[in-house]
Design an enzyme around this catalytic site. Structure first.
Site, PDB file in Angstrom:
ATOM      1  N   SER A 169       2.232  -5.000  -3.321  1.00  0.00           N
ATOM      2  CA  SER A 169       2.258  -6.708  -2.978  1.00  0.00           C
ATOM      3  C   SER A 169       3.623  -6.987  -3.074  1.00  0.00           C
ATOM      4  O   SER A 169       4.490  -7.111  -3.884  1.00  0.00           O
ATOM      5  CB  SER A 169       1.615  -7.613  -3.842  1.00  0.00           C
ATOM      6  OG  SER A 169       0.071  -7.054  -4.111  1.00  0.00           O
ATOM      7  N   ARG A 217       2.038 -12.896 -13.081  1.00  0.00           N
ATOM      8  CA  ARG A 217       2.965 -12.111 -12.354  1.00  0.00           C
ATOM      9  C   ARG A 217       4.380 -12.687 -13.078  1.00  0.00           C
ATOM     10  O   ARG A 217       5.486 -12.629 -12.476  1.00  0.00           O
ATOM     11  CB  ARG A 217       2.981 -11.783 -10.806  1.00  0.00           C
ATOM     12  CG  ARG A 217       1.894 -11.163 -10.392  1.00  0.00           C
ATOM     13  CD  ARG A 217       2.365  -9.680 -10.768  1.00  0.00           C
ATOM     14  NE  ARG A 217       1.301  -8.999  -9.844  1.00  0.00           N
ATOM     15  CZ  ARG A 217      -0.008  -8.728 -10.173  1.00  0.00           C
ATOM     16  NH1 ARG A 217      -0.446  -9.452 -11.070  1.00  0.00           N
ATOM     17  NH2 ARG A 217      -0.518  -7.950  -9.235  1.00  0.00           N
ATOM     18  N   GLU A 244       7.041 -11.559  -4.365  1.00  0.00           N
ATOM     19  CA  GLU A 244       6.978 -10.909  -5.840  1.00  0.00           C
ATOM     20  C   GLU A 244       8.051  -9.826  -6.251  1.00  0.00           C
ATOM     21  O   GLU A 244       8.387  -9.431  -7.124  1.00  0.00           O
ATOM     22  CB  GLU A 244       5.478 -10.144  -6.033  1.00  0.00           C
ATOM     23  CG  GLU A 244       5.204  -9.771  -7.326  1.00  0.00           C
ATOM     24  CD  GLU A 244       4.222  -8.766  -7.509  1.00  0.00           C
ATOM     25  OE1 GLU A 244       4.337  -7.810  -8.700  1.00  0.00           O
ATOM     26  OE2 GLU A 244       3.358  -8.734  -6.663  1.00  0.00           O
TER      27      GLU A 244
HETATM   28  N1  EPU Z   1      -7.589 -10.252   2.220  1.00  0.00           N
HETATM   29  C1  EPU Z   1      -7.429 -10.441   3.773  1.00  0.00           C
HETATM   30  N2  EPU Z   1      -6.648  -9.690   4.391  1.00  0.00           N
HETATM   31  C2  EPU Z   1      -5.829  -8.672   3.804  1.00  0.00           C
HETATM   32  C3  EPU Z   1      -5.723  -8.628   2.359  1.00  0.00           C
HETATM   33  C4  EPU Z   1      -6.661  -9.317   1.481  1.00  0.00           C
HETATM   34  O1  EPU Z   1      -8.257 -11.000   4.151  1.00  0.00           O
HETATM   35  O2  EPU Z   1      -5.052  -8.223   4.668  1.00  0.00           O
HETATM   36  C5  EPU Z   1      -8.338 -11.066   1.395  1.00  0.00           C
HETATM   37  C6  EPU Z   1      -9.372  -9.935   0.825  1.00  0.00           C
HETATM   38  O3  EPU Z   1     -10.415  -9.745   1.693  1.00  0.00           O
HETATM   39  C7  EPU Z   1      -9.684 -10.412  -0.388  1.00  0.00           C
HETATM   40  C8  EPU Z   1      -8.529 -11.400  -0.962  1.00  0.00           C
HETATM   41  O4  EPU Z   1      -7.895 -11.534   0.204  1.00  0.00           O
HETATM   42  O5  EPU Z   1     -10.877 -11.320  -0.284  1.00  0.00           O
HETATM   43  C9  EPU Z   1      -8.064 -10.649  -2.173  1.00  0.00           C
HETATM   44  O6  EPU Z   1      -7.450  -9.386  -1.642  1.00  0.00           O
HETATM   45  P1  EPU Z   1      -7.506  -8.015  -2.767  1.00  0.00           P
HETATM   46  O7  EPU Z   1      -8.615  -7.817  -3.527  1.00  0.00           O
HETATM   47  O8  EPU Z   1      -7.051  -6.976  -2.067  1.00  0.00           O
HETATM   48  O9  EPU Z   1      -6.418  -8.557  -3.959  1.00  0.00           O
HETATM   49  P2  EPU Z   1      -4.692  -9.373  -3.534  1.00  0.00           P
HETATM   50  O10 EPU Z   1      -5.257 -10.773  -4.104  1.00  0.00           O
HETATM   51  O11 EPU Z   1      -4.485  -9.335  -2.194  1.00  0.00           O
HETATM   52  C10 EPU Z   1      -4.031  -8.859  -5.899  1.00  0.00           C
HETATM   53  C11 EPU Z   1      -2.840  -8.232  -6.655  1.00  0.00           C
HETATM   54  C12 EPU Z   1      -2.799  -6.748  -6.282  1.00  0.00           C
HETATM   55  C13 EPU Z   1      -3.916  -6.228  -7.115  1.00  0.00           C
HETATM   56  C14 EPU Z   1      -5.211  -6.767  -6.216  1.00  0.00           C
HETATM   57  C15 EPU Z   1      -6.532  -6.300  -7.015  1.00  0.00           C
HETATM   58  C16 EPU Z   1      -0.972  -9.977  -6.336  1.00  0.00           C
HETATM   59  C17 EPU Z   1       0.172 -10.242  -5.576  1.00  0.00           C
HETATM   60  N3  EPU Z   1      -1.659  -8.685  -5.805  1.00  0.00           N
HETATM   61  O12 EPU Z   1      -3.947  -8.683  -4.512  1.00  0.00           O
HETATM   62  O13 EPU Z   1      -1.490  -6.117  -6.990  1.00  0.00           O
HETATM   63  O14 EPU Z   1      -4.052  -4.594  -7.054  1.00  0.00           O
HETATM   64  O15 EPU Z   1      -5.387  -8.120  -6.562  1.00  0.00           O
HETATM   65  O16 EPU Z   1      -6.620  -7.004  -8.174  1.00  0.00           O
HETATM   66  O17 EPU Z   1      -1.559 -10.664  -7.378  1.00  0.00           O
HETATM   67  C18 EPU Z   1       0.628  -5.652  -6.723  1.00  0.00           C
HETATM   68  O18 EPU Z   1       1.018  -6.567  -7.502  1.00  0.00           O
HETATM   69  O19 EPU Z   1       1.657  -4.872  -6.143  1.00  0.00           O
HETATM   70  C19 EPU Z   1      -0.653  -5.334  -6.400  1.00  0.00           C
HETATM   71  C20 EPU Z   1      -1.022  -4.297  -5.366  1.00  0.00           C
END
Ligand code: EPU
Length: 337
Positions: free
Chosen positions: A236, A165, A332
Site C-alpha cells: 500500500s 500504521r 504510508e
Molecule cells: N477497493 C476498490 N478498488 C481497489 C482497491 C480496493 O474498490 O482498487 C475496495 C475493495 O473492494 C474493498 C476495500 O476497497 O472493499 C478495501 O480493500 P482491501 O480489502 O484490498 O484492503 P485495503 O484497505 O485496500 C488494507 C491494507 C493492506 C492489507 C489489506 C487487507 C492499508 C493501507 N492497507 O488495504 O495492507 O493487506 O487492508 O487487510 O491499511 C500494506 O500495508 O502494504 C497492505 C497491503
C-alpha cells in the site's frame, strides 16, 4: 570492522528497485556490534537511517547518512505457560519466516499477517496490519538501542503508542531508537479471527485451522497484490484516510457506494484504494510508474522509473483524490532520505 561499507547501491535493498547510492552502510548481524558501533562513533539521530526489508521505502536520492541494515537472526522461546508462549525474535528475521514458524508450532496470533513483506524489526514501527489483525495485538515488548548513547532500552506494549500504521517509533523522540528484537506473546489455544470480509467468505462457519488461515490469507494477497520480485512495489503506497463522521455523512450522500469501517474516537476510515479507483487510476501508467490493475492502493515500478518519478506520480494521485472527495490520502511509504 567489516560490517561497514562505503558507496553501495540500494537497488537490491528496496522493493521498488530504485538505484540510489548510500555513502555508508552498516550491516547489523548482532546487537552487540551495533552497540559498539554507536558508542565508538558520535552519531546523531539525523545521521542515521534504518531499514529492514526495504519493502516500505521510496529512495529518491543518494543517502549521505549512515544506513543501518538490520540482519540479525534468531527465534527463541523464552517463557511459556499453559496458555501462552513468549518468543524473542531478532529484528533482521524475515517477518513471513516467523509467521511460518508460528503456524508450524500452532502458536496463534500472527497467521492473519501472513505473507507481509519485510522484517520483524520493522513490524512494530509501522504496526503492520492486514485481514483484521495488527501486530500490536501480539507484541509484548520491543527491545531497542538508543542511537544517542548505544544504550539498550525496552518498551512494553503500552509504551509503544500503537495506532493505525503508527507507533512511538515513528515520532521525533522514537526515531532515536533502533529496534533490535521483539518479544511476542502468542496463544497456544486456537483463536481464529475470521471477521474480515474476504476471510468470512472463505470460512462461512467461522472455523479454520491455523494453517488454513495462513493459506487463505496468502492466496488472497497473491490474487490482489503484485509480487515485488516480479513487479517492484512497496505494498500500500497510501494509508486509508480517517475522517470525521460529519464529513463522511456528507460524502456518502454524493457517493453512496463508499466502503467504510469504524475507526478510533467515533471516526470513519475509508478505503484509499477505492477512492483512487473511483478517480480512474487503476491500471494507469506514466513514465514507468503505474497504479496496479488489481489494487489501486499499490503503485508499481514498471522498470525504469526513478524515485522522484514515482513520488511525483503519487502526488498527482493524491491531488485527484483530494479534488474529487476533499479527502487527503497520506503516504504510508517512507520517502528517503
Ligand atoms: N477497493 C476498490 N478498488 C481497489 C482497491 C480496493 O474498490 O482498487 C475496495 C475493495 O473492494 C474493498 C476495500 O476497497 O472493499 C478495501 O480493500 P482491501 O480489502 O484490498 O484492503 P485495503 O484497505 O485496500 C488494507 C491494507 C493492506 C492489507 C489489506 C487487507 C492499508 C493501507 N492497507 O488495504 O495492507 O493487506 O487492508 O487487510 O491499511 C500494506 O500495508 O502494504 C497492505 C497491503
Amino acid at each position: 570492522m567489516t560490517n561497514l561499507f562505503q558507496k553501495i547501491s540500494l537497488k537490491e535493498y528496496n522493493t521498488f528497485g530504485i538505484d540510489v547510492e548510500a555513502l555508508y552502510s552498516f550491516f547489523c548481524y548482532d546487537e552487540k556490534d551495533l552497540i559498539s558501533f554507536l558508542r565508538q562513533n558520535k552519531i546523531k539521530k539525523s545521521d542515521i537511517c534504518v531499514i529492514g526489508g526495504g519493502s516500505n521505502i521510496l529512495p529518491v536520492k543518494n543517502i549521505n547518512d549512515i544506513l543501518v541494515l538490520m540482519r540479525n537472526k534468531g527465534i527463541k522461546i523464552i517463557e511459556e505457560n499453559k496458555n501462552d508462549v513468549f518468543v524473542k525474535v531478532e529484528a533482521g528475521e524475515i517477518w513471513d519466516d516467523f509467521v511460518d514458524w508460528c503456524v508450524r508450532k500452532e502458536f496463534w496470533g500472527t497467521e492473519n499477517l501472513s505473507s507481509i513483506p519485510g522484517t520483524v524489526g520493522a513490524a512494530p514501527v509501522q504496526n503492520i496490519g492486514a485481514y483484521g489483525a495488527e501486530v500490536k495485538n501480539v507484541i509484548y515488548k520491543v527491545n531497542t538501542v538508543d542511537t544517542r548513547n548505544g544504550k539498550t532500552e525496552s518498551f512494553r506494549n503500552e509504551q509503544c503508542d500503537f495506532g493505525y500504521r503508527n507507533s512511538f517509533f515513528k515520532s521525533e523522540e522514537g526515531k532515536n531508537f533502533i529496534v533490535t528484537s521483539v518479544i511476542f506473546k502468542l496463544s497456544k489455544n486456537p483463536e481464529p479471527d475470521l471477521s474480515y470480509g474476504s476471510l468470512k467468505n472463505k470460512f462461512p462457519d467461522n472455523k479454520a485451522k491455523i494453517e488454513e488461515i495462513r493459506k487463505a490469507v496468502t492466496e488472497i494477497r497473491k490474487s490482489k497484490l503484485p509480487d515485488p520480485k516480479i513487479l517492484p512495489n512497496a505494498g500500500s503506497f497510501f494509508k486509508n484516510p480517517v475522517i470525521s463522521e460529519a464529513k463522511f455523512t456528507k460524502l456518502r450522500k454524493k457517493f453512496p457506494g463508499l466502503v467504510y469501517y469504524p475507526a478510533e474516537d467515533g471516526k470513519i476510515k475509508l478505503a484509499a484504494g477505492q477512492l483512487i479507483d473511483l478517480c480512474g487510476w487503476k491500471g494507469k501508467q506514466e513514465n514507468g510508474a503505474g497504479v496496479h490493475d488489481k489494487q489501486a492502493l499499490v503503485i508499481v515500478n514498471y522498470g525504469n522509473a526513478d524515485g522522484n518519478t514515482i513520488l511525483e506520480f503519487s502526488k498527482k494521485i493524491q491531488q485527484s483524490v483530494y479534488d474529487k472527495f476533499g479527502v487527503l490520502i497520506e503516504r504510508e511509504v517512507r520517502v528517503l532520505p
